[in-house]
Design a protein around this motif. Structure first.
Motif, PDB file in Angstrom:
ATOM      1  N   GLY A 160       6.726   7.801   7.235  1.00 31.45           N
ATOM      2  CA  GLY A 160       6.572   6.768   8.182  1.00 31.45           C
ATOM      3  C   GLY A 160       5.514   6.699   9.068  1.00 31.45           C
ATOM      4  O   GLY A 160       5.186   5.673   9.593  1.00 31.45           O
TER       5      GLY A 160
ATOM      6  N   TYR B 103       9.085   1.670  12.365  1.00 32.33           N
ATOM      7  CA  TYR B 103       9.604   2.983  11.989  1.00 32.33           C
ATOM      8  C   TYR B 103      10.505   3.486  13.161  1.00 32.33           C
ATOM      9  O   TYR B 103      10.460   2.946  14.209  1.00 32.33           O
TER      10      TYR B 103
ATOM     11  N   ASN C 238       4.863  -0.238  11.296  1.00 34.71           N
ATOM     12  CA  ASN C 238       5.509   0.200   9.935  1.00 34.71           C
ATOM     13  C   ASN C 238       7.127   0.153  10.353  1.00 34.71           C
ATOM     14  O   ASN C 238       7.894   0.472   9.504  1.00 34.71           O
TER      15      ASN C 238
ATOM     16  N   ARG D 118       3.168   3.430  13.819  1.00 33.47           N
ATOM     17  CA  ARG D 118       4.432   3.636  13.609  1.00 33.47           C
ATOM     18  C   ARG D 118       5.317   2.362  13.986  1.00 33.47           C
ATOM     19  O   ARG D 118       6.256   1.793  12.994  1.00 33.47           O
TER      20      ARG D 118
ATOM     21  N   THR E 185       9.344  11.451   8.201  1.00 39.47           N
ATOM     22  CA  THR E 185       8.486  11.280   9.387  1.00 39.47           C
ATOM     23  C   THR E 185       6.889  11.128   9.002  1.00 39.47           C
ATOM     24  O   THR E 185       6.386  10.328   9.493  1.00 39.47           O
TER      25      THR E 185
END
Length: 467
Positions: free
Chosen positions: A89, A309, A307, A304, A86
């Motif tokens: 990320g 994620y 990314n 995120r 987490t």
């Protein structure tokens, strides 16, 4: 309790574990659609196939074994992996670099260096997404991810207890924090070999891309420069490096701090369903959960999203490793029983450093490398100091027989790269790569890479250090 149960369990009790491994290996190949939608159910089915007979046959002993494995091993494992996943990320690395041979080699080298200090999972989660992004225009990428798993997710974590779980277990059992720096030479040999082989692979595939018509990027890559494309509107154009979500570095430091806290501080114990845990371990787990919540709160959603994620990789770890942890319980219990267990032919054969290196390594490739490390660490202590209390035995062991501990440590860390299940980051890296469109090798396809590349390098390490 674990040892007594290990003396009772028959060898066929490991069949569900073998079935679980074969499911992971063959399911995605033979039944891809079914596996994609139902792998969690398959994992639960194998776990039940082991747990129900174990409880029926051994009653409270079987229940206690499973509870200890889940509460003391599986849950802390998931909490630690989940927190690193987490937090990692939430750190977005933007760069205008392109995936040339030397840029990629730089990524792999930096990742391997930092893995010992922020954990193989932390380093892998921090770098795998930018590594994939700089190579988005490359056609052949699977081999890159394989080398990333070798170097960043495994071998690079050999220098400190923060790097890989087996070394942390050694730290908890009396091995000084910086003792594992002695692994720097064998680690450097393996990493140097992998880097040279990677460069050969990368140059080969770049040349192949040129021949197949991917001329624009291959040409610029060979020259080591980034192609200019002002039409993309990329905000990173002209910027070599930009990092967002830097607040997560503070959380990463907090993870490292609470891990060290749980290793150095000894507090009273608490019983959870009959499983005794130190309060320091309970506090560590609760703080790690809190860090996950904080990271999700303080990281902008846009970071995120950029990314890429998602919860998919960590959910795959949760489901599949539940089945792995439960079904491997008999194998670990039998190994811990030593010469009184059904696998006594293995433990009895381990006498010299070279044998510790290869047998610890081979088992770490398929079992959890942390308890495998501890099993052979205890075997070595019993070999040299039978009947001596652990604390003085460990202190004497480090002075008299350091080569044995080096062999056990190197085997448990290095061989985690041999299979997808050898170390948890392997699975997450593979899953993230596949989400990004990279067609990764199958379970056995990956092992073809590892056997052909890693085993010869481990042979060189054996010849140089453990014979």
């Amino acid at each position: 309790m674990e040892h007594s149960l290990g003396t009772l369990l028959p060898l066929y009790s490991v069949i569900p574990f073998v079935g679980m491994l074969l499911s992971i290996a063959l399911g995605p190949v033979l039944f891809p659609k079914f596996w994609h939608h139902h792998f969690g159910k398959v994992s639960a089915a194998w776990a039940a196939l082991l747990a129900v007979p174990l409880i029926v046959a051994y009653g409270k002993q079987g229940v206690d074994e499973l509870l200890h494995l889940l509460i003391a091993d599986y849950i802390p494992f998931i909490v630690l992996i989940g927190s690193l996943f987490t937090v990692g990320g939430g750190i977005l690395v933007r760069t205008s670099l392109r995936g040339t041979t030397w840029v990629n080699a730089g990524f792999l080298t930096i990742g391997a260096i930092i893995a010992s200090w922020m954990g193989t999972t932390g380093a892998a989660m921090l770098l795998i997404r930018p590594f994939l992004r700089v190579n988005k225009d490359r056609k052949y990428k699977a081999f890159m991810v394989v080398f990333f798993i070798f170097m960043v997710a495994n071998v690079g974590g050999a220098l400190t207890p923060l790097g890989d779980p087996p070394l942390f277990l050694g730290f908890l059992h009396g091995v000084p924090f910086f003792w594992t720096l002695r692994l720097i030479t064998p680690m450097a040999v393996v990493l140097a070999g992998l880097l040279l082989i990677y460069i050969v692979f990368d140059k080969y595939f770049l040349a192949k891309e040129q021949k197949e018509g991917n001329l624009a990027f291959a040409s610029s890559s060979c020259n080591g420069v980034a192609a200019k494309d002002n039409s993309s509107g990329d905000s990173t154009l002209g910027k070599r490096l930009e990092v967002l979500g830097v607040q997560n570095f503070i959380l990463l430091a907090a993870i490292i701090g609470v891990i060290l806290f749980s290793g150095y501080v000894k507090m009273s114990e608490v019983s959870i369903l009959g499983v005794h845990l130190g309060w320091q371990d309970v506090i560590r787990n609760l703080v790690l959960v809190a860090i996950v919540v904080i990271s999700m709160k303080i990281t902008p959603k846009a970071v995120r999203e950029e990314n890429e994620y998602s919860w998919g990789p960590i959910l795959e770890i949760i489901y599949l490793f539940f089945g792995i942890f439960v079904t491997m319980a008999p194998a670990l219990a039998i190994l811990k029983a030593g010469e009184s267990g059904a696998l006594s032919f293995i433990t009895a054969a381990v006498k010299e450093p070279v044998q510790y290196f290869w047998i610890t390594g081979a088992l770490s490739s398929f079992l959890d490398n942390a308890p495998t490390y501890l099993t052979f660490f205890s075997t070595a202590l019993g070999q040299f100091y039978p009947g001596m209390a652990e604390a003085p035995a460990v202190a004497q062991f480090l002075v008299d027989q350091p080569l044995y501990l080096l062999a056990i440590s190197a085997g448990s860390v290095f061989f985690g790269a041999v299979t997808y299940i050898g170390n948890a980051p392997n699975f997450m890296v593979r899953s993230i790569a596949e989400e990004s469109g990279v067609k990764m090798p199958s379970f056995f396809g990956y092992m073809a890479y590892s056997f052909c590349i890693l085993l010869p390098l481990f042979g060189i390490v054996t010849w140089l250090f453990f014979l």
